[in-house]
Design an enzyme around this catalytic site. Structure first.
Site, PDB file in Angstrom:
ATOM      1  N   ARG A   1     -90.826 -65.670  -9.364  1.00  0.00           N
ATOM      2  CA  ARG A   1     -91.474 -66.970  -9.559  1.00  0.00           C
ATOM      3  C   ARG A   1     -91.983 -67.128 -10.991  1.00  0.00           C
ATOM      4  NH1 ARG A   1     -95.427 -65.563  -4.781  1.00  0.00           N
ATOM      5  NH2 ARG A   1     -93.514 -64.435  -4.316  1.00  0.00           N
TER       6      ARG A   1
ATOM      7  N   LYS B   1     -91.240 -50.591  -5.941  1.00  0.00           N
ATOM      8  CA  LYS B   1     -90.741 -50.679  -4.572  1.00  0.00           C
ATOM      9  C   LYS B   1     -90.433 -49.282  -4.037  1.00  0.00           C
ATOM     10  CE  LYS B   1     -88.165 -55.052  -5.199  1.00  0.00           C
ATOM     11  NZ  LYS B   1     -88.747 -55.878  -4.143  1.00  0.00           N
TER      12      LYS B   1
END
Length: 461
Positions: A315, A241
């Protein structure tokens, strides 16, 4: 922090909650001196306006708090809680004669306004006004909801150096032990030995080993399984990120924090359910052992997943936990996660998106959310988008290209791991970006109060 009401035996003065269109009637009911004082102070009933009423002895004889009008109520909640810090210190009793206010909601906001995250501060918290529980409210339930919310906020607000996987496990163990049950933790390479390969893959590069945390409570009633994303810090992995996007990643375990807060409420209120809590706890870090874009992972249930972005890791860890959840009969599975930026783009930071496999469950949740001032909004499990999560090279794609419908495709990905089970998924933000009444800037619960209030309908309690 102050998450309790004052004893009913404590001397108290009236606290009048007054809507802007009822100021005249409210002032008319006051003694002459108090009415003149409020008029001279310019009290209009504007939302959050506070006027203290002087007593003959020089003390505070009561206070007026503006409740605003219909437009104000549509735009904000917990008006009384927002006024707590500006009231003179003392003990009050709530009077809602001149406002169409729900005493339970306003009293809850009052309690939540007592929260402060002070772990890293040397100074003492300022003394706050206190309130006796209003007549007709369930004081014990409100105090429980407030204390559970404070737990969630504390967990989210604590930086990753002090809230890594070991610390999150310790928090879950402390909670479980407080209610007389034990907590099991599967750690490190034992995850591979016990077939949790995706939890291990995501967390193996970090200094602290990944974990799967589990505890159970209750021996009778329908089974409720809560699964919370516990990514204690998310660098994005090899798909690193940028700095601005990494700044709030201590809150990436917000799903776990919300699940633990909800579990605390359920246990403290002794609901007639069998509760199971599952939290995959990892750090998504960068090292020579990081999982890579292009890797194919095999989940606990045998499905293969192509990793097209290591920053779509939440996820993956949830998938193994959900696969475990459905290996035994359960009446309802709920997952909570700070999962996608797409959900924030769609609904912003204040409104919690959720998905439900059954329309009746969504209706029950919406109805409950309105009653407890915990706003939620249903998103669709949109079946026509299923091909978007099917890459061809593997059964599933963890990060479909194109960027469209990111929250929906993440929810569809998770649904693949619950089969035909009754399932609800929350894609929450768990962060208050600006101070608001009863919600200081920082970690916040989103969805647990609504879920708790809906459980009687959801589980037939």
């Amino acid at each position: 922090m102050t998450c309790t009401f004052a004893p009913a035996s404590e001397p108290a003065v009236p606290l009048y909650l007054v809507a802007s269109d009822r100021v005249g009637a409210a002032l008319e009911a006051l003694p002459d001196a108090a009415r003149d004082w409020a008029g001279n102070a310019g009290f209009t009933g504007a939302a959050g306006q506070v006027v203290a009423l002087p007593g003959a002895d020089g003390g505070v004889a009561g206070a007026l708090v503006g409740f605003g009008g219909a437009q104000d109520l549509a735009r904000q909640r917990f008006v009384l809680g927002g006024a707590r810090s500006t009231l003179p210190v003392g003990t009050y009793t709530l009077d809602t004669t001149h406002a169409d206010a729900d005493p339970s909601v306003e009293a809850l906001g009052w309690l939540l306004a007592g929260y402060g995250f002070r772990r890293y501060r040397a100074s003492d918290a300022a003394e706050l006004a206190q309130m006796v529980a209003p007549d007709g409210v369930d004081a014990a339930e409100l105090e429980t909801l407030a204390a559970s919310e404070c737990l969630t906020r504390d967990l989210v607000n604590t930086p990753a150096a002090d809230m890594g996987p070991p610390d999150l496990a310790a928090a879950a163990e402390e909670l479980a032990q407080a209610f007389g049950v034990s907590c099991t933790v599967i750690e490190g390479d034992d995850l591979l030995a016990q077939n949790f390969p995706m939890i291990h893959a995501v967390g193996r590069a970090a200094a602290h080993a990944p974990r799967l945390i589990e505890f159970r409570w209750g021996s009778a009633g329908p089974q409720l399984t809560l699964v919370g994303k516990g990514v204690c810090f998310d660098t994005g992995g090899l798909n690193l990120k940028p700095g601005n996007s990494m700044a709030l990643m201590k809150k990436d375990m917000g799903g776990a924090a919300n699940v633990l807060g909800l579990a605390r409420t359920i246990m403290a209120m002794n609901l007639p359910v069998r509760l199971r809590v599952l939290v995959p706890a990892v750090e998504n870090s960068v090292s020579g052992s990081s999982f890579r874009p292009g890797d194919i992972l095999t989940a606990r249930n045998g499905m293969t997943v192509e990793v097209n972005n290591t920053d779509a890791e939440g996820r993956l860890v949830l998938a193994d936990a959900l696969a475990l959840a459905v290996e035994e009969p359960t009446d309802l599975i709920v997952s909570m996660a700070t999962l996608t930026g797409a959900a924030r783009v769609a609904l912003g930071p204040d409104l919690a998106p959720f998905y439900a496999t059954e329309d009746g469950d969504a209706d029950a949740l919406h109805a409950a959310a309105r009653k407890v001032a915990d706003p939620v909004w249903r998103m669709p499990f949109w079946d026509p988008y299923e091909p978007m999560i099917e890459p061809g090279i593997a059964d599933l794609d963890n990060a479909p290209a194109g960027g469209f419908a990111g929250s929906i495709t993440a929810a569809l990905f998770l649904r693949r791991f619950v089969g035909d089970a009754r399932y609800m998924h929350f894609d929450i933000y768990s962060w208050q970006p600006k101070p608001a009444p009863a919600r200081p800037k920082g970690g916040v619960g989103q969805g647990p109060r609504a879920l708790y209030a809906a459980l009687p309908r959801l589980l037939g309690l």
